[in-house]
Write a protein that holds these residues in place. Structure first.
Motif, PDB file in Angstrom:
ATOM      1  N   SER A   1      -4.002   5.165  13.319  1.00  0.00           N
ATOM      2  CA  SER A   1      -5.449   5.208  13.668  1.00  0.00           C
ATOM      3  C   SER A   1      -5.449   6.714  13.983  1.00  0.00           C
ATOM      4  N   ILE A   2      -4.544   7.772  14.488  1.00  0.00           N
ATOM      5  CA  ILE A   2      -4.673   8.905  14.743  1.00  0.00           C
ATOM      6  C   ILE A   2      -4.965   9.839  13.199  1.00  0.00           C
ATOM      7  N   MET A   3      -3.861   9.268  12.137  1.00  0.00           N
ATOM      8  CA  MET A   3      -4.135   9.641  10.996  1.00  0.00           C
ATOM      9  C   MET A   3      -5.659   9.489  10.337  1.00  0.00           C
ATOM     10  N   LYS A   4      -6.042   8.330  10.728  1.00  0.00           N
ATOM     11  CA  LYS A   4      -7.437   8.231  10.112  1.00  0.00           C
ATOM     12  C   LYS A   4      -8.383   9.047  10.676  1.00  0.00           C
ATOM     13  N   LEU A   5      -8.306   9.132  11.890  1.00  0.00           N
ATOM     14  CA  LEU A   5      -9.139   9.877  12.812  1.00  0.00           C
ATOM     15  C   LEU A   5      -9.215  11.250  12.205  1.00  0.00           C
ATOM     16  N   HIS A   6      -8.085  11.994  11.554  1.00  0.00           N
ATOM     17  CA  HIS A   6      -8.058  13.234  11.075  1.00  0.00           C
ATOM     18  C   HIS A   6      -8.054  13.320   9.699  1.00  0.00           C
ATOM     19  N   GLY A   7      -8.778  12.273   9.001  1.00  0.00           N
ATOM     20  CA  GLY A   7      -9.016  12.170   7.570  1.00  0.00           C
ATOM     21  C   GLY A   7      -7.922  12.099   6.520  1.00  0.00           C
ATOM     22  N   VAL A   8      -7.032  11.053   7.001  1.00  0.00           N
ATOM     23  CA  VAL A   8      -5.621  10.802   6.340  1.00  0.00           C
ATOM     24  C   VAL A   8      -5.522   9.172   6.508  1.00  0.00           C
ATOM     25  N   LYS A   9      -5.806   8.232   5.378  1.00  0.00           N
ATOM     26  CA  LYS A   9      -5.515   6.990   5.662  1.00  0.00           C
ATOM     27  C   LYS A   9      -4.157   6.549   6.013  1.00  0.00           C
TER      28      LYS A   9
ATOM     29  N   ASP B   1       0.725  -1.270   0.108  1.00  0.00           N
ATOM     30  CA  ASP B   1       0.077  -0.049  -0.118  1.00  0.00           C
ATOM     31  C   ASP B   1       0.677   1.189   0.215  1.00  0.00           C
ATOM     32  N   GLU B   2       2.061   1.262   0.712  1.00  0.00           N
ATOM     33  CA  GLU B   2       2.920   2.265   0.644  1.00  0.00           C
ATOM     34  C   GLU B   2       3.769   2.350  -0.413  1.00  0.00           C
ATOM     35  N   GLU B   3       3.975   1.443  -1.536  1.00  0.00           N
ATOM     36  CA  GLU B   3       4.810   1.217  -2.358  1.00  0.00           C
ATOM     37  C   GLU B   3       6.213   0.998  -2.102  1.00  0.00           C
ATOM     38  N   ASP B   4       6.280   0.260  -1.031  1.00  0.00           N
ATOM     39  CA  ASP B   4       7.591  -0.354  -0.806  1.00  0.00           C
ATOM     40  C   ASP B   4       8.083  -1.253  -1.564  1.00  0.00           C
ATOM     41  N   ILE B   5       7.078  -2.159  -1.971  1.00  0.00           N
ATOM     42  CA  ILE B   5       7.197  -3.337  -2.810  1.00  0.00           C
ATOM     43  C   ILE B   5       6.215  -3.454  -3.926  1.00  0.00           C
ATOM     44  N   SER B   6       6.531  -4.099  -4.832  1.00  0.00           N
ATOM     45  CA  SER B   6       5.392  -4.345  -6.053  1.00  0.00           C
ATOM     46  C   SER B   6       4.580  -5.513  -5.482  1.00  0.00           C
ATOM     47  N   ILE B   7       3.445  -5.453  -6.295  1.00  0.00           N
ATOM     48  CA  ILE B   7       2.447  -6.735  -6.244  1.00  0.00           C
ATOM     49  C   ILE B   7       3.199  -7.957  -6.524  1.00  0.00           C
ATOM     50  N   ALA B   8       4.042  -7.995  -7.449  1.00  0.00           N
ATOM     51  CA  ALA B   8       4.584  -9.217  -7.880  1.00  0.00           C
ATOM     52  C   ALA B   8       5.571  -9.727  -6.745  1.00  0.00           C
ATOM     53  N   THR B   9       6.250  -8.747  -6.165  1.00  0.00           N
ATOM     54  CA  THR B   9       7.484  -8.988  -5.271  1.00  0.00           C
ATOM     55  C   THR B   9       6.560  -9.470  -3.980  1.00  0.00           C
ATOM     56  N   ALA B  10       5.639  -8.959  -3.482  1.00  0.00           N
ATOM     57  CA  ALA B  10       4.548  -9.308  -2.395  1.00  0.00           C
ATOM     58  C   ALA B  10       4.233 -10.931  -2.733  1.00  0.00           C
TER      59      ALA B  10
ATOM     60  N   PRO C   1       0.474   7.630   4.414  1.00  0.00           N
ATOM     61  CA  PRO C   1       1.357   8.476   3.754  1.00  0.00           C
ATOM     62  C   PRO C   1       1.245   8.561   2.286  1.00  0.00           C
ATOM     63  N   HIS C   2       0.659   7.540   1.773  1.00  0.00           N
ATOM     64  CA  HIS C   2       0.336   7.093   0.433  1.00  0.00           C
ATOM     65  C   HIS C   2      -0.513   8.340  -0.046  1.00  0.00           C
ATOM     66  N   GLU C   3      -1.613   8.822   0.788  1.00  0.00           N
ATOM     67  CA  GLU C   3      -2.718   9.512   0.236  1.00  0.00           C
ATOM     68  C   GLU C   3      -2.035  10.998   0.121  1.00  0.00           C
ATOM     69  N   LEU C   4      -0.860  11.151   1.156  1.00  0.00           N
ATOM     70  CA  LEU C   4      -0.176  12.387   1.130  1.00  0.00           C
ATOM     71  C   LEU C   4       0.703  12.641  -0.225  1.00  0.00           C
ATOM     72  N   ARG C   5       1.234  11.681  -0.565  1.00  0.00           N
ATOM     73  CA  ARG C   5       2.094  11.428  -1.969  1.00  0.00           C
ATOM     74  C   ARG C   5       1.061  11.575  -3.002  1.00  0.00           C
ATOM     75  N   ALA C   6      -0.285  11.235  -3.100  1.00  0.00           N
ATOM     76  CA  ALA C   6      -0.924  11.788  -4.268  1.00  0.00           C
ATOM     77  C   ALA C   6      -1.440  13.034  -4.203  1.00  0.00           C
ATOM     78  N   ALA C   7      -1.623  13.582  -2.909  1.00  0.00           N
ATOM     79  CA  ALA C   7      -1.825  15.129  -2.663  1.00  0.00           C
ATOM     80  C   ALA C   7      -0.643  16.008  -3.460  1.00  0.00           C
ATOM     81  N   PHE C   8       0.471  15.695  -3.186  1.00  0.00           N
ATOM     82  CA  PHE C   8       1.611  16.174  -3.648  1.00  0.00           C
ATOM     83  C   PHE C   8       1.649  16.207  -5.299  1.00  0.00           C
ATOM     84  N   ALA C   9       1.329  15.065  -5.659  1.00  0.00           N
ATOM     85  CA  ALA C   9       1.096  14.936  -7.192  1.00  0.00           C
ATOM     86  C   ALA C   9       0.302  15.988  -7.770  1.00  0.00           C
ATOM     87  N   CYS C  10      -0.776  15.921  -7.246  1.00  0.00           N
ATOM     88  CA  CYS C  10      -2.045  16.856  -7.443  1.00  0.00           C
ATOM     89  C   CYS C  10      -1.671  18.419  -7.596  1.00  0.00           C
TER      90      CYS C  10
END
Length: 323
Positions: free
Chosen positions: A251-259, A81-90, A261-270
């Motif tokens: 759990s604190i991240m989710k409580l404040h609307g961020v699932k 989910d955090e892109e540390d590995i690929s689906i093939a690797t996992a 770090p990967h979502e924040l990476r997408a926000a950077f891209a936008c």
């Protein structure tokens, strides 16, 4: 060896060390053939043993249970989910553990059959929802909440991911003194903890410096453990840091609307899309159709800044131009 081993002794009698025992068992099973297959299974299973030792202090393969194997699959899913590995690797890591468990146990009681289901079968996909954390004030509020709950280094990860677009692993292993020094020239080069060994002079990944990046680097250096150049303490492993710092803070991240770090990476891209194209990313509602040549060039830049080789991968961060 296979005929005289004692299956009730450590590692089913193949040896005292898990990795060595696996090597012996595989060579017995394959009859000293299939060299590349054996080496691949040894390397992948070694990563599983490292996780067992780090997480549960288990050094005997006999103690591996279905619940432990499932927990390992969840750990791989988090890395995925955090892109540390690929689906093939996992997938390959779980598959190798399946093979090793079957050979050493001589049964199939410890096994994950539906590997893709366990991993969530993700990517590649087109993003259709606006990334969480687009509002910088929301991110800064999350940063303060993490500090208030004594997750200072997770707070640093949040700032780094949002301002630079780095993956979780890259945020944790970033060479903070080097990046700070480079920021004086108004750009930084993401090199540490990169996926697939993409680092060094042949894989430059320069990011233009902003005030948010300077703030993130300053805070990260402030909470970096003494003597360390990154967010890990000198005697701390990456897995241990995930277990004791990152995972509890989610759990604190989710409580404040961020699932995560990967979502924040997408926000950077936008944000970068809007900087480069002049209009909102396609995942946002918009009326205008930007110039195709400008969009193509922007996607190439964003792809490179995110650490990818293919511009089309940006669809999973900013959405597709064709609805």
């Amino acid at each position: 060896m296979a005929k005289h081993r004692n299956s009730k002794s450590k590692n089913f009698g193949f040896g005292n060390q898990a990795e060595y025992a696996t090597k012996v068992a595989l060579k017995v099973h394959y009859g000293d053939g299939h060299y590349q297959t054996v080496q691949a299974h040894i390397e992948r299973s070694r990563l599983f043993y490292n996780w067992l030792n780090e997480e549960h202090e288990i050094r005997d393969i006999r103690k591996v249970t279905t619940s432990l194997f499932s927990e390992y699959a969840l750990y791989l899913k988090m890395l995925l989910d955090e892109e540390d590995i690929s689906i093939a690797t996992a997938t390959n890591r779980i598959s190798s553990v399946n093979v090793v468990m079957q050979i050493m146990r001589e049964d199939q009681k410890i096994r994950i059959d539906k590997i893709h289901a366990a991993l969530g079968e993700r990517r590649c996909y087109i993003r259709r929802s606006i990334p969480e954390g687009m509002d910088i004030s929301q991110v800064h509020n999350l940063h303060q909440q993490l500090i208030a709950n004594c997750f200072n280094r997770s707070a640093a990860i949040v700032l780094l991911a949002r301002s630079t677009g780095m993956r979780l692993r890259e945020c944790i292993l970033a060479d903070l003194p080097r990046l700070t020094k480079e920021s004086a020239n108004n750009r930084i080069n993401i090199q540490d903890g990169c996926k697939g060994g993409r680092s060094g002079a042949f894989a430059p990944r320069w990011i233009p410096v902003t005030d948010e990046i300077l703030f993130a680097l300053e805070y990260a250096r402030k909470v970096s453990p003494e003597g360390s150049r990154n967010l890990l303490a000198l005697n701390e492993s990456y897995v241990s840091f995930l277990r004791h710092e990152v995972n509890p803070s989610r759990s604190i991240m989710k409580l404040h609307g961020v699932k995560g770090p990967h979502e924040l990476r997408a926000a950077f891209a936008c944000d970068r899309y809007k900087d480069l194209v002049g209009t909102a990313a396609p995942v946002f509602p918009r009326q205008e159709n930007p110039d195709r040549a400008v969009v193509r060039a922007a996607r190439q830049i964003i792809s490179r800044e995110l650490g990818h080789e293919r511009p089309e991968v940006t669809n999973s961060y900013i959405g597709s131009e064709t609805k």
